[in-house]
Design a protein around this motif. Structure first.
Motif, PDB file in Angstrom:
ATOM      1  N   VAL A 128       0.740  -1.190   0.244  1.00 22.12           N
ATOM      2  CA  VAL A 128       0.007  -0.089   0.122  1.00 22.12           C
ATOM      3  C   VAL A 128       0.744   1.301   0.005  1.00 22.12           C
ATOM      4  N   PRO A 129       0.906   2.104  -0.956  1.00 19.70           N
ATOM      5  CA  PRO A 129       1.586   3.353  -1.111  1.00 19.70           C
ATOM      6  C   PRO A 129       1.107   4.503  -0.078  1.00 19.70           C
ATOM      7  N   ASP A 130       2.320   5.137   0.473  1.00 22.23           N
ATOM      8  CA  ASP A 130       1.902   6.169   1.343  1.00 22.23           C
ATOM      9  C   ASP A 130       2.188   7.394   0.657  1.00 22.23           C
ATOM     10  N   GLU A 131       2.307   8.588   1.478  1.00 22.25           N
ATOM     11  CA  GLU A 131       2.469   9.854   0.718  1.00 22.25           C
ATOM     12  C   GLU A 131       3.529  10.053  -0.107  1.00 22.25           C
ATOM     13  N   ILE A 132       4.687   9.534   0.321  1.00 20.74           N
ATOM     14  CA  ILE A 132       6.117   9.772  -0.031  1.00 20.74           C
ATOM     15  C   ILE A 132       5.974   8.851  -1.540  1.00 20.74           C
ATOM     16  N   ALA A 133       5.444   7.605  -1.533  1.00 14.20           N
ATOM     17  CA  ALA A 133       5.317   6.792  -2.834  1.00 14.20           C
ATOM     18  C   ALA A 133       4.489   7.808  -3.561  1.00 14.20           C
ATOM     19  N   MET A 134       3.416   8.148  -3.236  1.00 16.58           N
ATOM     20  CA  MET A 134       2.551   9.204  -4.140  1.00 16.58           C
ATOM     21  C   MET A 134       3.255  10.177  -4.764  1.00 16.58           C
ATOM     22  N   LEU A 135       4.208  10.497  -4.088  1.00 17.79           N
ATOM     23  CA  LEU A 135       5.006  12.151  -4.551  1.00 17.79           C
ATOM     24  C   LEU A 135       5.838  11.608  -5.542  1.00 17.79           C
ATOM     25  N   ALA A 136       6.432  10.275  -5.280  1.00 22.43           N
ATOM     26  CA  ALA A 136       7.463  10.032  -6.288  1.00 22.43           C
ATOM     27  C   ALA A 136       6.852   9.420  -7.591  1.00 22.43           C
ATOM     28  N   VAL A 137       5.665   8.850  -7.475  1.00 23.18           N
ATOM     29  CA  VAL A 137       4.839   8.440  -8.928  1.00 23.18           C
ATOM     30  C   VAL A 137       4.437   9.670  -9.508  1.00 23.18           C
ATOM     31  N   LEU A 138       3.751  10.797  -8.853  1.00 24.51           N
ATOM     32  CA  LEU A 138       3.280  12.090  -9.345  1.00 24.51           C
ATOM     33  C   LEU A 138       4.345  12.767 -10.027  1.00 24.51           C
ATOM     34  N   SER A 139       5.510  12.674  -9.526  1.00 29.16           N
ATOM     35  CA  SER A 139       6.824  13.317 -10.204  1.00 29.16           C
ATOM     36  C   SER A 139       6.878  12.667 -11.637  1.00 29.16           C
ATOM     37  N   TYR A 150      -6.887   8.822  -5.062  1.00 28.46           N
ATOM     38  CA  TYR A 150      -6.407   7.850  -4.075  1.00 28.46           C
ATOM     39  C   TYR A 150      -6.042   8.651  -2.835  1.00 28.46           C
ATOM     40  N   VAL A 151      -5.289  10.111  -3.178  1.00 25.71           N
ATOM     41  CA  VAL A 151      -4.686  10.991  -2.343  1.00 25.71           C
ATOM     42  C   VAL A 151      -5.816  11.367  -1.439  1.00 25.71           C
ATOM     43  N   LYS A 152      -6.888  11.673  -2.110  1.00 22.95           N
ATOM     44  CA  LYS A 152      -8.242  12.245  -1.181  1.00 22.95           C
ATOM     45  C   LYS A 152      -8.938  11.286  -0.299  1.00 22.95           C
ATOM     46  N   LYS A 153      -8.908   9.913  -1.097  1.00 25.83           N
ATOM     47  CA  LYS A 153      -9.369   8.669  -0.291  1.00 25.83           C
ATOM     48  C   LYS A 153      -8.669   8.374   1.033  1.00 25.83           C
ATOM     49  N   ARG A 154      -7.308   8.527   0.941  1.00 30.84           N
ATOM     50  CA  ARG A 154      -6.357   8.239   2.296  1.00 30.84           C
ATOM     51  C   ARG A 154      -6.333   9.578   2.959  1.00 30.84           C
ATOM     52  N   GLY A 155      -6.962  10.488   2.792  1.00 36.29           N
ATOM     53  CA  GLY A 155      -6.645  11.950   3.608  1.00 36.29           C
ATOM     54  C   GLY A 155      -5.563  12.465   3.623  1.00 36.29           C
ATOM     55  N   TYR A 156      -4.630  12.133   2.382  1.00 39.17           N
ATOM     56  CA  TYR A 156      -3.558  13.156   2.148  1.00 39.17           C
ATOM     57  C   TYR A 156      -3.681  14.297   1.441  1.00 39.17           C
ATOM     58  N   ASP A 157      -5.002  14.899   1.048  1.00 44.05           N
ATOM     59  CA  ASP A 157      -5.102  15.797   0.141  1.00 44.05           C
ATOM     60  C   ASP A 157      -4.979  17.236   0.750  1.00 44.05           C
ATOM     61  N   GLN A 158      -4.519  17.296   2.210  1.00 45.83           N
ATOM     62  CA  GLN A 158      -4.153  18.685   2.636  1.00 45.83           C
ATOM     63  C   GLN A 158      -2.421  18.537   2.792  1.00 45.83           C
ATOM     64  N   MET A 159      -1.959  17.611   2.275  1.00 44.79           N
ATOM     65  CA  MET A 159      -0.154  17.840   2.234  1.00 44.79           C
ATOM     66  C   MET A 159       0.046  18.526   1.159  1.00 44.79           C
ATOM     67  N   VAL A 160       0.791  19.578   1.790  1.00 45.05           N
ATOM     68  CA  VAL A 160       1.335  20.582   0.851  1.00 45.05           C
ATOM     69  C   VAL A 160       2.104  20.124  -0.253  1.00 45.05           C
ATOM     70  N   THR A 161       3.159  19.237  -0.080  1.00 40.99           N
ATOM     71  CA  THR A 161       3.991  18.551  -1.097  1.00 40.99           C
ATOM     72  C   THR A 161       3.253  17.830  -2.266  1.00 40.99           C
ATOM     73  N   LEU A 162       2.223  17.002  -1.777  1.00 34.54           N
ATOM     74  CA  LEU A 162       1.360  16.311  -2.665  1.00 34.54           C
ATOM     75  C   LEU A 162       0.804  17.257  -3.345  1.00 34.54           C
ATOM     76  N   LYS A 163       0.148  18.248  -2.913  1.00 33.26           N
ATOM     77  CA  LYS A 163      -0.609  19.290  -3.740  1.00 33.26           C
ATOM     78  C   LYS A 163       0.082  20.230  -4.860  1.00 33.26           C
ATOM     79  N   ASN A 164       1.354  20.322  -4.402  1.00 35.07           N
ATOM     80  CA  ASN A 164       2.398  20.996  -5.566  1.00 35.07           C
ATOM     81  C   ASN A 164       2.650  19.999  -6.577  1.00 35.07           C
ATOM     82  N   ALA A 165       2.845  18.907  -6.160  1.00 35.08           N
ATOM     83  CA  ALA A 165       3.063  17.729  -7.355  1.00 35.08           C
ATOM     84  C   ALA A 165       1.968  17.661  -8.144  1.00 35.08           C
ATOM     85  N   LEU A 166       0.739  17.682  -7.677  1.00 35.55           N
ATOM     86  CA  LEU A 166      -0.596  17.626  -8.277  1.00 35.55           C
ATOM     87  C   LEU A 166      -0.800  18.894  -9.406  1.00 35.55           C
TER      88      LEU A 166
END
Length: 397
Positions: free
Chosen positions: A241-252, A271-287
């Motif tokens: 199961v990927p976490d926020e760091i894995a999400m960041l890598a694949v979004l890159s 998936y980011v929204k579903k896992r509750g990561y949608d307010q993480m700034v680094t992920l939002k920047n990557a999106l």
């Protein structure tokens, strides 16, 4: 008494607290207690008072030496970016009649990495062999990290290959992780992936996830996004199961491919929204970057507008996105909003701003921002900023 003092040391937050605790330790004759002294050193180091910690350590290390205290001091010095002093403490272990243990060597090798002192690292390697610890997983992992960090990946692999991995256990996985990370560090994700496919599978899910993520990031950093996404898909097939760091890598990786993998990027967004990561700034920047590179500037703006917290990277990413899509006026308006929000721009922000000025032909405004960089924000001009000004003047004839 001892437990109360330990609690006090763990909750110190300033020099006055530290001095009070130290005075109490001396008055109650507990300043020679190895556990209390180690906690004192750790607290001082974490608060940035490494000189104070070293002075107390020096007084006690001669009369009541203990390897546990020495290890804490080496670790503390390394954390305080005092690698040279950490190695001096390591060298003094033998002078007080002690022998380094399986914790001494990893802490000392971390200092070697900080100093890039390869010759000293090989000496410590020899000392670990003499101490009979060449097969200890903590020592082996530290040696692999040391050789990899110094670009001696073949030596790191030799250490790895000589490690007797007799049983499949979580400790073994630590060594595999270090070797895989080493290959990623030197820009060889293919060999890293080969090792990952052969790594023993244990119940250490966190360790497995970190390793998969490092390989994905390794491919993305080498501008090989297709392979990064392929590894991500393999990871999913193995039910990791990927976490926020894995999400960041694949979004890159998705951002590098642009519109070719927009659907995967959208799935990851969901998936980011579903896992509750949608307010993480680094992920939002990557999106924002991913949607921008995919040509969907409206979605990029939607992500930005719905951010509850924005950093300079957030503002710079959206300004760059608008400028890249030829929306120079909107980009400059966004920069004005950034200034009103009192977020200080950086050198990359001004590349985006000057690019926006070039797209809409605002020569005077471009000149103003070019000079404001240095005289208002204290940012030195780089070759890219001069390139932007040449482009601006050239477009304006």
């Amino acid at each position: 008494m001892r437990e109360r003092l330990l609690y006090l040391l763990k909750h110190c937050s300033n020099l006055n607290h530290v001095e009070t605790a130290h005075g109490f330790m001396v008055r109650t004759a507990l300043h020679h207690d190895k556990l209390l002294l180690s906690q004192f050193i750790e607290t001082c180091s974490s608060l940035g008072f490494s000189a104070y910690a070293h002075s107390v350590f020096s007084v006690n290390s001669q009369s009541h030496p203990h390897i546990y205290v020495f290890n804490t001091m080496i670790k503390g010095m390394t954390l305080c970016n005092s690698a040279f002093e950490a190695l001096l403490v390591y060298k003094s272990i033998g002078r007080v009649g002690l022998r380094p243990d399986c914790y001494s060597f990893p802490f000392a090798l971390k200092a070697v990495v900080d100093l890039r002192a390869m010759s000293l690292g090989t000496q410590i390697h020899s000392q670990a062999i003499c101490a009979g610890l060449e097969s200890n997983v903590h020592v082996v992992s530290a040696l692999i990290q040391m050789y990899s960090s110094c670009a001696r990946i073949s030596d790191a692999r030799k250490v790895f290959d000589e490690m007797p991995l007799a049983s499949v256990c979580s400790d073994d996985v630590v060594v595999w992780m270090a070797m895989i990370a080493g290959y990623v560090k030197v820009g060889d994700p293919d060999t890293a992936m080969d090792l990952l496919s052969r790594m023993p599978r244990t119940q250490t899910d966190g360790a497995v996830l970190i390793t998969w993520t490092s390989v994905i990031a390794g491919y993305a950093q080498m501008d090989r996004p297709d392979e990064a996404i392929a590894v991500f898909r393999k990871m999913q097939l193995e039910n990791v199961v990927p976490d926020e760091i894995a999400m960041l890598a694949v979004l890159s990786a998705c951002a590098q491919l642009g519109a070719f993998h927009i659907r995967l990027g959208e799935c990851i967004h969901g998936y980011v929204k579903k896992r509750g990561y949608d307010q993480m700034v680094t992920l939002k920047n990557a999106l924002i970057e991913m949607y921008s590179n995919s040509g969907n500037i409206s979605n990029a703006l939607h992500v930005f507008v719905n951010m509850t917290r924005r950093t300079v990277i957030s503002w710079t990413t959206i300004i760059s996105a608008l400028a890249f899509h030829g929306l120079g006026t909107q980009a400059l308006d966004m920069f004005s909003r950034m200034e009103m929000a009192q977020v200080k721009p950086n050198d990359i922000t001004f590349i985006a701003v000057l690019s926006a000025c070039a797209h809409v032909g605002l020569v005077d405004l471009g000149r103003y921002y070019f000079h404001a960089m240095k005289y208002r924000y204290g940012i030195q001009h780089e070759i890219q900023h001069y390139g932007c000004m040449i482009d601006l003047l050239g477009r304006a004839g």
